[in-house]
Design a protein around this motif. Structure first.
Motif, PDB file in Angstrom:
ATOM      1  N   ILE A 184     -13.176  -3.987  -3.191  1.00 54.45           N
ATOM      2  CA  ILE A 184     -11.934  -3.355  -3.671  1.00 54.45           C
ATOM      3  C   ILE A 184     -11.486  -3.979  -4.991  1.00 54.45           C
ATOM      4  CG2 ILE A 184      -9.484  -2.958  -3.163  1.00 54.45           C
ATOM      5  CD1 ILE A 184     -10.235  -2.735  -0.204  1.00 54.45           C
TER       6      ILE A 184
ATOM      7  N   SER B 124      -8.660  -2.586   9.363  1.00 51.05           N
ATOM      8  CA  SER B 124      -8.685  -1.120   9.249  1.00 51.05           C
ATOM      9  C   SER B 124      -7.886  -0.637   8.043  1.00 51.05           C
ATOM     10  CB  SER B 124      -8.134  -0.477  10.525  1.00 51.05           C
ATOM     11  OG  SER B 124      -6.716  -0.509  10.513  1.00 51.05           O
TER      12      SER B 124
ATOM     13  N   THR C 203       0.840  -1.201   0.000  1.00 52.19           N
ATOM     14  CA  THR C 203       0.000   0.000   0.000  1.00 52.19           C
ATOM     15  C   THR C 203       0.878   1.256   0.000  1.00 52.19           C
ATOM     16  OG1 THR C 203      -1.594  -1.267   1.292  1.00 52.19           O
ATOM     17  CG2 THR C 203      -1.953   1.105   1.163  1.00 52.19           C
TER      18      THR C 203
ATOM     19  N   ASP D 154      -3.863  12.888  -0.275  1.00 49.60           N
ATOM     20  CA  ASP D 154      -4.364  11.571   0.125  1.00 49.60           C
ATOM     21  C   ASP D 154      -3.235  10.544   0.181  1.00 49.60           C
ATOM     22  OD1 ASP D 154      -7.021  11.721   0.719  1.00 49.60           O
ATOM     23  OD2 ASP D 154      -7.734  11.328  -1.316  1.00 49.60           O
TER      24      ASP D 154
ATOM     25  N   VAL E  78     -15.610  -6.790   1.783  1.00 43.42           N
ATOM     26  CA  VAL E  78     -14.757  -5.606   1.600  1.00 43.42           C
ATOM     27  C   VAL E  78     -13.681  -5.903   0.547  1.00 43.42           C
ATOM     28  CG1 VAL E  78     -13.163  -4.009   2.734  1.00 43.42           C
ATOM     29  CG2 VAL E  78     -15.191  -4.778   3.950  1.00 43.42           C
TER      30      VAL E  78
ATOM     31  N   GLU F 180      -8.175   0.712  -0.400  1.00 41.40           N
ATOM     32  CA  GLU F 180      -9.192   1.158  -1.359  1.00 41.40           C
ATOM     33  C   GLU F 180      -8.764   2.492  -1.991  1.00 41.40           C
ATOM     34  OE1 GLU F 180     -13.116   1.285   0.276  1.00 41.40           O
ATOM     35  OE2 GLU F 180     -14.045   1.359  -1.710  1.00 41.40           O
ATOM     36  N   LYS F 181      -8.196   3.364  -1.169  1.00 42.91           N
ATOM     37  CA  LYS F 181      -7.746   4.665  -1.689  1.00 42.91           C
ATOM     38  C   LYS F 181      -6.665   4.521  -2.753  1.00 42.91           C
ATOM     39  CE  LYS F 181      -8.943   8.194   1.561  1.00 42.91           C
ATOM     40  NZ  LYS F 181      -8.643   8.625   2.909  1.00 42.91           N
TER      41      LYS F 181
ATOM     42  N   GLU G  78      -9.266   0.451   4.244  1.00 46.69           N
ATOM     43  CA  GLU G  78      -9.654   1.797   3.840  1.00 46.69           C
ATOM     44  C   GLU G  78      -8.554   2.474   3.007  1.00 46.69           C
ATOM     45  OE1 GLU G  78     -11.093   4.078   7.236  1.00 46.69           O
ATOM     46  OE2 GLU G  78     -10.818   5.885   6.022  1.00 46.69           O
ATOM     47  N   ILE G  79      -7.297   2.359   3.466  1.00 41.27           N
ATOM     48  CA  ILE G  79      -6.221   3.007   2.690  1.00 41.27           C
ATOM     49  C   ILE G  79      -5.907   2.192   1.431  1.00 41.27           C
ATOM     50  CG2 ILE G  79      -5.234   4.360   4.591  1.00 41.27           C
ATOM     51  CD1 ILE G  79      -2.986   2.276   4.815  1.00 41.27           C
TER      52      ILE G  79
END
Lengths: 205, 205
Positions: A199, A127, A38, A57, A195, A133-134, A130-131
């Protein structure tokens, strides 16, 4: 520290007939690999032409990724340590009633950390989605498959850690504890595959 | 060799803004971790009371696991090398017609190995599901979650490697090659989640 071993040795030690490092430590490492990928996608995006709008971001993602990666590296050991603590408790003397009582309570304490350590890994890995997905949505398109791999490694980290929570729950007598942890396990378990799917559906090849 | 780096450094290098090691190498490492966990369960079963009937199976599993693990360790580098080959081809001179032709054909060659390397990783990781199922069914019950983690790491290795195959297929002009590889990708992709599910259904906790 286990993460100071080279990759080849780490795999060799995992393969041996010693129970640690085992699935719990591998779950933490899998989460660490997801965090690293990531960060990589974020780092391959920062400063790139055409991605100016994603710059802030991506900087935040990289920062969060680094902090998670360093945490997961520690968790590789924490999981093995918790297992060793349980094993040590089982080896305590059990001659007198007092010794029996002390041993029993050490086993219960050890088993509790052996569930709480992987539970925390599962939560932290969850958790991270979320990043991930970004980076898949806004990150460098040339590295989009690295984001996909991160999503799958994180999903596998969550589910692997939860298997380790569940097997250790089996020896815990504190029913309130078991109930509370089981609730958290079920919640993470029921959501993570969806989830991941969401993605991956954004990775068009 | 990448596997000579320590785990912490490997993660750090992955996280950096250099594209290798990336998702392809992580796929190979994930497969290596699955192989190692499979060996571990076999090694924790061999010689254990109550598991005499599984002894021969587990010895064979351990042997296959070792050989796959050593192969996957090499694949961590092979994947990064294939990527570097493509990048080097793109940097070849393109002044004269002759140079242009040579560059184009080097890019095509490089891209082909960048699909064939992860395709082989995907196939080998897929083939591992058979021995993972064996350790889950017949191996030491205390290590059954390690078998579950191995199944998920292998599944993630297969799908991650296939993402790397697909992204590299995009630049290949040889349609017969693309068609043949796509067929293999689709077949592995359509089966792996079911195989994982089947193995996990045998892990009762």
């Amino acid at each position: 520290m286990l993460a100071d071993m080279n990759v080849k040795e780490f795999l060799e030690k995992t393969a041996s007939n010693s129970p640690v490092p085992g699935g719990g430590s591998v779950a933490a490492l899998s989460a660490g690999l997801a965090a690293a990928l990531t960060e990589m996608v974020a780092n391959l995006t920062i400063g790139k032409k055409g991605y100016e709008a994603a710059e802030e971001d991506m900087k935040e993602v990289a920062k969060k990724g680094t902090s998670l990666r360093l945490q997961f590296i520690k968790d590789i050991d924490k999981d093995s340590d918790a297992f060793n603590e349980v094993m040590a408790a089982f080896k305590l003397p059990k001659e007198t009633d007092e010794e029996k009582e002390a041993r029993k309570s050490a086993i219960q304490e050890g088993s509790k950390s052996a569930t709480l350590v992987p539970l925390q890994v599962a939560k932290d890995a969850f958790s991270m989605m979320e990043i991930i997905e970004k980076v898949v949505e806004k990150g460098n398109k040339n590295a989009v498959t690295d984001g996909a791999v991160a999503a799958m490694m994180a999903r596998t980290a969550v589910l692997s850690a939860l298997y380790n929570v569940k097997i250790n729950l089996g020896s815990i007598k504190d029913t309130a504890f078991v109930e509370d942890v089981t609730k958290q396990v079920n919640e993470l378990e029921s959501k993570i595959n969806e989830v991941e799917k969401k993605i991956l559906s954004k990775v068009a090849l």
